[in-house]
Enzyme design. Structure first.
Site, short mmCIF file in Angstrom:
data_model
loop_
_atom_site.label_atom_id
_atom_site.label_comp_id
_atom_site.label_asym_id
_atom_site.label_seq_id
_atom_site.Cartn_x
_atom_site.Cartn_y
_atom_site.Cartn_z
N ASP A 253 -4.78 3.92 -4.47
CA ASP A 253 -4.79 4.40 -3.23
C ASP A 253 -6.09 5.38 -2.79
O ASP A 253 -6.14 6.53 -3.62
CB ASP A 253 -3.56 5.03 -2.94
CG ASP A 253 -3.39 5.16 -1.56
OD1 ASP A 253 -4.17 5.24 -0.72
OD2 ASP A 253 -2.03 5.20 -0.92
N TYR B 160 10.01 13.26 -13.55
CA TYR B 160 11.21 12.42 -13.45
C TYR B 160 11.53 12.11 -11.85
O TYR B 160 12.10 11.06 -11.71
CB TYR B 160 12.38 12.86 -14.07
CG TYR B 160 12.09 13.04 -15.58
CD1 TYR B 160 11.46 11.78 -16.36
CD2 TYR B 160 12.53 14.00 -16.44
CE1 TYR B 160 11.17 12.02 -17.67
CE2 TYR B 160 12.23 14.18 -17.99
CZ TYR B 160 11.58 13.11 -18.36
OH TYR B 160 11.50 13.12 -19.85
N HIS C 249 0.88 -1.25 0.13
CA HIS C 249 0.16 0.03 -0.09
C HIS C 249 0.84 1.00 -0.02
O HIS C 249 1.86 1.40 0.91
CB HIS C 249 -0.79 -0.07 1.26
CG HIS C 249 -1.79 1.27 1.38
ND1 HIS C 249 -1.53 1.97 2.44
CD2 HIS C 249 -2.43 1.81 0.56
CE1 HIS C 249 -2.21 2.95 2.41
NE2 HIS C 249 -3.09 3.05 1.26
#
Length: 144
Positions: free
Chosen positions: A64, A113, A22
């Site tokens: 999530d 990035y 998670h």
């Protein structure tokens, strides 16, 4: 072959998805993404588009629900308010497929990035559309 598992998902990718906990994140990346520079764990799906991979992953991985933005894409350089067609496609797939549909948040290119380097794994696709990159944050699988 397995029942209910998209054939697009390789055994190694399934292992990574299962190993993620998670809050862990992964990148689905286009063919231009600098995967080697950003991650130690890379899975390549050379014959698949980013949208195909997103749909397949979201059939087995929850997003999530404890964060505001479990899905993030790279903003267009010089025009952060533009929504590329592929990002609109990503949003449609999330709306249709995710267990917890969420609004995608755009992230500035260099920040994307930086965030990608912190992810558990990068799944590099054969996607040729520009800005075909998305970070997903894994949610909790509730007890059955």
């Amino acid at each position: 072959m397995l029942i209910g598992i998209p054939n697009l998902l390789t055994p190694d990718l399934l292992r990574h998805l299962k190993a993620m906990g998670h809050g862990d994140e992964l990148v689905i990346a286009d063919a231009n993404f600098p995967a080697e520079a950003c991650a130690a764990r890379i899975e390549r799906l050379a014959g698949a588009s980013a949208t195909e991979v997103l749909r397949a992953i979201l059939t087995i991985m929850p997003l999530d629900s404890y964060v505001d933005h479990p899905a993030r894409t790279m903003q267009v350089v010089g025009d952060p308010d533009t929504v590329p067609d592929i990002v609109a496609d990503f949003q449609k797939i999330i709306d249709e497929t995710a267990d917890h549909p969420a609004k995608i948040r755009g992230v500035e290119r260099h920040e994307f990035y930086v965030e990608a380097r912190k992810t558990y794994c990068i799944v590099q696709t054969a996607e040729t559309r520009l800005y075909g990159n998305i970070i997903l944050q894994k949610g909790v699988v509730p007890p059955s």
